[in-house]
Every structure is written in structure tokens, then in C-alpha cells.
Design an enzyme around this catalytic site. Structure first.
Site, PDB file in Angstrom:
ATOM      1  N   CYS A 526       0.873  -1.174   0.000  1.00 17.32           N
ATOM      2  CA  CYS A 526       0.000   0.000   0.000  1.00 17.32           C
ATOM      3  C   CYS A 526       0.906   1.219   0.000  1.00 17.32           C
ATOM      4  CB  CYS A 526      -0.984   0.007   1.173  1.00 17.32           C
ATOM      5  SG  CYS A 526      -0.217   0.352   2.751  1.00 17.32           S
ATOM      6  N   ARG A 527       0.394   2.360   0.375  1.00 11.99           N
ATOM      7  CA  ARG A 527       1.215   3.566   0.283  1.00 11.99           C
ATOM      8  C   ARG A 527       2.301   3.590   1.354  1.00 11.99           C
ATOM      9  NH1 ARG A 527       0.515   8.870   2.397  1.00 11.99           N
ATOM     10  NH2 ARG A 527       1.710  10.405   1.241  1.00 11.99           N
TER      11      ARG A 527
END
Lengths: 562, 562
Positions: A526-527
Site C-alpha cells: 500500500c502507500r
């Protein structure tokens, strides 16, 4: 008792002042080769940049003050040129007159500092090439910039007069603390700045992938960054300006050049006196700051110190440790059982609006030392509550022992709040804290200053989750044949996606588990690795083999550029 | 397993999210009486002040997010009205419809928070009198301010139109964190602000003499400060505005009033269920956050916690501890041996440009507990190197044990760098550090961030000097019949002198010792107690009896106003 202190800055000055407080009767002579004692060499780059306007404000304590308040005899422009350890005398040379006198001592303290490295390159003595170590150094650069103001091509729009400006091109050689501070200060003066660094990264105490963030930041601020290219020599151009020639065959035009390629301990005096020199090239001292001659102590940038985390001998030329060592040397001379606990390398550097701090060991260092009992995590969190204005993304790398969670080191970068976190990590390392202690740390929180879960807590939790087995992780450079699973939102993937990654947004994961393989490891992206952690937990508890990719896309971007 | 969590902010929300990560299969129901879960109540004063413009940015995690990501069933506007511990059920009332349902639980977590204290004073329900605890509270104040904009007396100089302005007079009742943040935010909106506080100081966690600095700062910023006067009631004036009447007989006109006189743990539900309530009025829990019923846990502002320093039960309603407790409750429910180590009261408050932080025990608290094994020092140092622009004076009070130097508490005030120091002190307290550890702390130093001897080191050194017997001290309130000796420069005495003090500037002290008595204790004064320390050392070593007056003139000024 007569005590002679060689070197009147940081360590030497601290030693003199402390010794007088402990011993009103001792005869104390402090000699300094340069014209000033106790000056703020950490402020020199800012004086060059005009941020600190007044040279006199750099003089923390004057010769007169040492005499009047501490009853210390001070001789400036006075160089110690030889020690006779058996006779317990030191030869002092008046720099101006050349006159040599011999002074006897009961205890001698060496605080000669370190000298800027100035390799014997062609043209290195050309005018316009400077170091930044002393007040006169800074003064010379300021004078040079003033004298070499070049006519501007245009006219001043308001007065109509032909105006002058400062030199327009600066080359800074060396991307350590001083180099970066000089880059900022030259830029502050409006110069076009090129930074040349022989290594493949700036800021050597950082690990390379964290240094990437600094490098990107420099470039964003208009600095011309030349990594992996050493300086081969210097040449004067026809117009009188300088050319900096590199090993890689490049030439960089410059109106002013600063060499900031590191410092070397000033050990000539100690060597000549037969004092033991350590393997790192500094004066060897014991924990009481005593050299191999028990009547000669040494402190500051010239000595090797024990790395507090690794226990290895090292050279860490920093002002804080120098001051503490000076104080300890005074205590020891006064008969006290004072010991230096070692240096943990806590440091911080401002570069434009950025703040770069670190404490303890880097991964690079642990690897060189052959350590395998460590793990690392990357954490990306806001510097303070995201809903309060001015929050900045903060990148943290934390190193800790796998076996017991003991904190080994931390590197922190942001445009806000770095010192607050590095100091918490530094105190934690000093006190032998584990990542579990970081989880429980109770730190300042109000929306302008932090978050209810501070980035330091967060780092502890990520590390704790890892060590407890709740969150297996993999780093970007260790990805093998697993299935990459990206759990970000579609909009985020449009900005930047990972080739070959399978995509299930986190909110859909539970209902789409059937699409995932049970015979292959799943590596979750994810980020910032927070949602990927949630996803990893879902997968693990549903019988999948899964790991979280540490630091997520944020870690990938600076790794990718490595 | 079915887990019901009562209260969806801070502790409750943390618990729900953590529990889901640990147990994918548990059935989790989180109920919240208000309309929002997981909102940033710490941001509410700034939303009122318009610093945080967008209400939605205060919603850290939404109901939808809890459902989609954590698989947590959320019911907002849903109040838990009764617990049947034996049946293990809880009655839930839909706030809108009044419908009551009964839900069974295996584990129940209470995170009901604390309610603003609203004493039954005459007129307390008049319109325009608010608390600041929930998002709707903040919205109501904003709406009130907007609706009650009064016509300005003059005309707009640019448009010529009659213009409107906001209400002009705010009264804030209560000088704690929320009160001070509301003062700042009302002032930020251009209101004329009066702060009424019943106690003789603002900021109750601080000791009174440190709070003096805050009070002086408020007055300097135009705040009308009314200490030692409680509110007796409220009245509506003929023009529709409010009057705040005090016990002391004063009347303060107000267009808006905020009550910030503290919070009271929400224990009604727990009490009715027969759960043990502690002597401080909070729900009693063990270190695993379990109430007297092992299937009911409780976290957050509603519970009593152990003070980490003193070991006493206490109420400390802070977001960081609430979050950690929620996490621990989840761990315990998931079968882990998680323990809460207690709360050390680390907190910080921004007030205008000022920063006020503290951690650990105050002198006030230690005194109430009857402790005599402690000493205190005051330190006044620059927030960073004085030669770098923007350095601010920093006032530090440090409390430590006399017997072993263990750090007990710290209070720090400045306009710069407070969080950095409080976090270092906080981590030191957590890890059981002594003042000797503070002396050796290796903290961030570069001129924009600190000093080679950081104020934290300095505090350690002053305390260490005291404990080692190198620097006997006396506090201003303990001065007896000694001779006051002022060692400042003549110019400083012209600004402020101490009546009856004998004057010898420090540089002249050694040559004028003959003027001082040998049969009387000498108490030495300077500005910040640094030069007085030098002087005390000179005197002691010359056979005089001497003590340094801790904190010098800087400590005197805020003591004097106490």
C-alpha cells in the site's frame, strides 16, 4: 598543580572552565593556535550565508572572559609543537613571532581538534577555494564573495543604475553536514550551487536509501547534485573564475569553491610524543579520557571514542561529545571517577526547510560489522495531527535487535518535528530501551506538535508487530517470487502502480479472498504499509502466507532511485 | 466471540481496530452515543478558531471505514444504558427513536470518556454558553458566533458599507488545556477574551511558579486574566448579551462563554452495573484494563490509572494514554499478556507562540503525597544556539529524587523547542533515568535546533552538581538570614536589583574576597544562576559558606508574582 590545555575550542574550553570550578587553586594554561578560543564553529556556514550577520556573535566565550571569570591563562596564536612526556613539558610557539617557550605541566590535556581534509590535488591552492573550519575561514569566504561581485547583465529596474551581484556559481565538494549547510547557505545568498560527492550518497551517517530523500530534496531546491564523482583538480579560467574538474571527466564552473570532504584528527603532536594512536587514526584514550600516558588526557575531534551502540572504536567529530569529554577530563584531573560512556552519533542537519536527524547505528554500519541480529522498519507518518495545518510527511527508519528488540538506531527526515523524535530515540538508546518501550512511550501530544500515536510510538508498534510475529515483512530489495498484492484504491494506482501486482482494494479483500492463491506467498503493498498491515493480518488469519512490504510505495520510491 | 465496545472515540476506536487485527473472526460491535466515531476532539478548539476550517477533517476514521476495513459493526447515536454483568448483556438505546435492544457479549469494553463539568449555576443553560467536547459542540459555537455578528459602529473604509463583525467579547471559564486553547482561538478570531479561573494558577499540571510565566504571557497577549475567582452564575443583559457573575462579585460581559472547568469520568453505566469505582471517581481497572468484572474492560478518560512516577491512582484524561489502553484491552481480549504501565502525564499546550509542556510529577503533587525525598532545580537556557536567529529563552523546572538522582518530573516553557525537551525528559522518566543520565544525554545539536550542551544536559548538570555537593542551592522562598551577594554586572543591577544585596561583579570576586564575611552564609545571585554557580564554587573553595540561589533573577521574577 599545573594543567596545560592544548586547544581552546569546545573540548578544551569546557575542560578549562570545569577544572577551575573543581579546583580553584590549579594553575591552568590554555593555548590555542588560532586567534580565538571557544568560538562557535557550528555557526560558520550560517555566518557565510549571512544568516548570522555579526562575526562577534560566534565568539561564545572570549579570552578575556576565561581570564577574568575562570582565572585561566589563555594564549591565542600559540601552537604546541612538541611534548616531552618524560620531562612533562610542552614546547609552545608564538605563531606571530616564532618564539618558542617550554612549559612544564602536571597534567596535559590535548584538544587539538581535527583539520579539514585537503587532498594534494592540482590547483587546490588556487584563490577562491576554501575550507570552513575557523572564524577566519568564514571571514575569507565572505570577503571573497564581496570582492568578486560580478556586474549584473541588466539594469536595476527601480534605480536604472547598473547593479552588482554576488558570485553566481558555487561548488561545494563533499555532502556531509558542513557540505550540506554550505549548500543551503550559498543558495540562501542566491548562488547557483553544485554539490559534488565522491560516494554514492550524501550524508554518510544515513543509510543510502534514506539519503535518497535528501538528494531528491536538494535537486527539488535547484541544487546540481553530482554523486559518485570525485574532484580531480582545479583550474583557473581565462575570466578568472574557477573550474572544478572531476574524476569522471566533468568540469564545473565556479566563482567560489568550498571543500567539505571531512576532517582528519590532528594527531601529529600526539604521535610525535609517542602516544598511542588507534586503528581509526585518532588519539587512543581510555574511558577516563587518558591517553597511553596517564598524565596526558585527550578530548574532542582528535580522539577515537567507543561507539555506544556497537562498542567499536570510531571517530565522531561532534560538538556535544567534545564538550562532555572536556568536562570528564577535568573531573578526572580533579581526582574524580568520571567516565565517558561513548558516543552514539546523535546529529541533525537543517537543509532548506528539511531536517535530517539520526542517532545510533545505521544499517550500513551494522552490516560492515558483520551483525545479523538486527531488523529494520520504515515508517511514514505525519509530523503532527494531519488535521492541524503544517503537518509534514515524516520518514523514519528504525533499526533494532531481532533477539530482544533493543533499539539500535534511528534515522528521521521531515520538514517538521525531526529533533523531537530523534531526541526521544536518542534517550531511548542511551537507556537501553527496546521497541516495546517505544510502543509505550508517552510523548508530547497536542495537534500542533504530534499525534495521539506519535511517529515514535508508531515505529515501536511496527517493530513490535514484526518481532511478535504479527506482521511478517519483506523489504523491496528482498522480494522474490511472491504474488504482489496491491490493496490501495484505484485512484492511487492511476498515479503510480507496481508492474505485475494484483489489485484488490483493502475494503474488498475479505469478500475476494477466493481470488488469491494458497500455494504462493502474498506480498502486500500500500502507500505507507499501514493498510498493507491490515491486509496482511486478514490474509494470515485466513490461512494465507503473506508478508507486508515494509514502508510501502513510499519506501519503494526512494529505494528505486538507489 | 462477541465483543461490544461502548464508546467509539480514542480508546474505543483503537480497541476495535486492534482487536480486529488480532482476531479476524470475532464479532465486534462498537456503539457511540454521539453522531461520530473516532473524531479528533483535540482539534475542536482549533476548529472553533478557524485554524482547522473543515469539520470533516476532524473525522479521523468514519463509521464506513470501520465497517469496510475492520469489519466492525458500528452504531452511532446509540447509547448503552444498562449492563447485566451476570447475563452478560447490555441494553442499547437508539438516541433518535428511543428503541432499546439488548445485546449479549462475551467481552465488554467500556470507553465512555468523560463529560465536561457543568455545575448547576444560575443561568448556566442560557444560550451562548458552551462546552467543547464534541464535533457538534464546536459546530454550535461556530454557528453562534456567525449568527451573533454584531453591527460595527463605523463604516468600512473601502466599500463605504455598514459592515458586520463577530462577537467581540468571549469569556472562557477554566484555565486548563482546553481553556487555554479556547483563549488562543477566540483571540485568533479577534475577540476580546477574559479567562476566569477559580484556582490561584492556570494550567493545573504545572507548579504555580511556572504557571506564573503562562499567566504573564496571557496578559502580555491582551487576555484579561481573573484568577482566584469562581463563576457564581450567568445573566442575560438587556441587549441580549451575557453577563458572567463571579463569586468575588464581578461581572464580565460576554457575547460567548465557554466552560472548560474540567471533565468528570462517565461512570454512571459502570456504577449501575456494580463495577468498582476508585477513590478518584474513575472506573477501577487492573493493569490489564479489566474492571472488577473480568469480562468487562474499561479504557480512556473514564478509568483511573496508576501514576507511573508516584504509583498513585489518578485521573489523566489524555488521548495518547486512551489509545494505548484501547490497544492493550484488545490484546488482553485476544488472550495476550499485555499490561498498561501507567500514565506519566506527558502533555503540551500551544498558547499563542508559547509552548508549555510537562511530564512526570509536579512539586505540588509530590508535596501532597508527603514526599520529602526530592529536590528541584530551575534552568534558564536558550532554546537553541544563541548566535542563530530565533533562539528563545527556555524555562525548565526539573524534579528528582535526592537519594539517587532519579528523574521525577519536568516542566518546560518557551516559544521554541519545548516538545523536543519534554519528549527527552519523558523518555528518560519512562526508562528510569537519573539526572546523571541527563548530563550524558546525546541529543540533537545543530545551531537551528539546540546547543552543544542542550538545556536537557544543562538541567542534568545543575541537578548533578547539587547532588554531588558541588553546588549547594537555596530557593528564593527559602532564603533566611544569609548575606545576599549579587555577582551581576552593574548595568544589570540598574535594570533590577535585589534590596539589601551586596554587590561584587563576578570578575572581581577573587580579588575582593576580603570584603565578605566568614561567619555568615553567603547566598549568591545572578541572572540565571550560572555565574552564581561559578561564584559559589570560588567561595566554597576559599572556605566560605555559600549557596547558589536557584534560577537566579529569572526564577525570582515569577516567584515574586506568586
Amino acid at each position: 598543580m599545573k594543567v596545560i590545555i592544548v586547544g581552546g575550542v569546545a573540548g578544551g574550553a569546557s575542560c578549562a572552565a570545569r577544572l577551575r570550578r573543581l579546583d580553584e587553586k590549579a594553575e591552568i594554561l590554555m593555548v590555542e593556535r588560532g586567534p580565538y578560543v571557544s568560538y562557535a564553529n557550528c555557526g560558520l556556514p550560517y555566518h557565510v550565508g549571512g544568516v548570522i550577520q555579526d562575526e562577534s556573535s560566534l565568539l561564545v566565550a572570549t579570552e578575556q572572559m576565561f581570564r577574568a571569570i575562570f582565572g585561566v591563562e589563555v594564549r591565542t596564536n600559540c601552537e604546541a609543537i612538541a611534548i616531552a612526556p618524560k620531562k612533562k613539558t610542552v614546547d609552545l610557539r608564538d605563531v606571530a613571532t616564532g618564539t618558542v617557550t617550554t612549559e612544564a605541566y602536571d597534567k596535559l590535556v590535548l584538544s587539538p581538534g581535527a583539520a579539514p581534509i585537503r587532498p594534494p590535488l592540482p590547483g587546490i591552492d588556487l584563490p577562491g577555494i576554501f575550507s570552513v573550519r575557523t572564524v577566519p575561514d568564514a571571514r575569507h569566504i565572505r570577503e571573497w564573495l564581496h570582492q568578486h561581485e560580478a556586474p549584473r547583465t541588466g539594469l536595476d529596474s527601480y534605480t536604472g543604475f547598473q547593479t552588482v551581484t554576488r558570485p553566481q556559481r558555487a561548488v561545494v565538494v563533499g555532502g556531509g553536514f558542513i557540505g550540506l549547510e554550505m549548500v543551503e547557505n550559498f543558495a540562501h545568498l542566491g548562488l547557483d550551487v553544485t554539490l559534488i560527492e565522491k560516494l554514492d550518497q550524501v550524508m554518510p551517517p544515513l543509510d543510502a536509501e534514506m539519503a535518497r530523500l535528501v538528494e531528491r530534496y536538494l535537486v527539488k531546491h535547484g541544487v546540481h547534485l553530482e554523486l559518485k564523482d570525485g574532484v580531480a583538480g582545479f583550474r583557473q579560467s581565462a575570466d578568472g573564475s574557477l573550474e572544478v574538474l572531476t574524476a569522471g571527466g566533468k568540469s564545473h564552473a565556479a566563482d567560489v569553491v568550498v571543500l567539505a570532504i571531512g576532517v582528519r584528527p590532528e594527531t601529529a603532536l600526539a604521535k610525535a610524543a609517542g602516544l598511542e594512536i588507534g586503528q581509526r587514526g585518532g588519539i587512543r584514550v581510555d574511558e577516563h579520557m587518558r591517553t597511553s600516558d596517564p598524565d596526558i588526557l585527550a578530548v574532542g575531534d582528535a580522539v577515537e571514542v567507543k561507539d555506544y551502540v556497537t562498542g567499536q572504536w570510531t571517530l565522531i567529530p561532534l560538538a556535544g561529545p567534545a564538550n562532555r569529554q572536556g568536562r570528564i577530563a577535568a573531573d578526572v584531573i580533579a581526582g574524580r571517577d568520571a567516565r565517558y560512556r561513548g558516543t552514539q552519533g546523535t546529529s541533525i542537519c537543517k537543509i532548506f526547510e528539511g531536517e535530517i536527524g539520526q542517532t545510533g547505528a545505521s544499517e550500513k554500519l551494522l552490516t560492515i560489522l558483520g551483525s545479523t541480529d538486527f531488523e529494520k522498519v520504515y515508517v511514514y507518518q505525519n509530523s503532527h495531527a494531519g488535521y492541524y495545518p503544517g503537518a509534514k510527511m515524516m520518514a523514519i527508519k528504525v533499526l533494532f535487535r531481532k533477539t530482544d528488540g533493543r533499539l539500535l538506531g534511528a534515522q528521521v527526515l521531515s520538514e517538521d518535528g525531526v529533533a523531537k523524535r530523534v531526541d526521544a530515540f536518542a534517550m531511548a538508546i542511551q537507556m537501553g530501551a527496546t521497541v516495546y518501550d517505544l510502543e509505550e512511550a508517552e510523548l508530547c501530544y497536542a495537534p500542533p506538535f504530534g499525534s495521539a500515536k506519535d511517529p515514535v510510538n508508531f515505529a515501536g508498534m511496527v517493530a513490535g508487530n514484526l518481532l511478535r510475529g504479527d506482521m511478517p515483512i519483506v523489504h523491496w530489495d528482498g522480494i522474490g517470487s511472491g504474488l504482489l498484492l496491491d490493496v490501495r484504491n484505484p485512484a492511487e494506482l492511476e498515479v503510480e502502480s507496481v508492474p505485475g501486482a494484483f489489485h484488490i482494494p483493502l475494503p474488498q479483500l475479505r469478500s475476494r479472498l477466493g481470488e488469491l492463491p494458497r500455494d504462493r506467498e502474498i506480498l502486500v503493498i500500500c502507500r505507507s504499509a499501514v493498510r498493507a498491515y491490515y491486509a496482511t493480518r486478514i490474509l494470515l488469519q485466513n490461512g494465507f502466507t503473506a508478508r507486508n512490504i515494509s514502508g510501502g510505495m513510499l519506501a519503494r520510491s526512494h529505494r528505486a532511485e538507489a
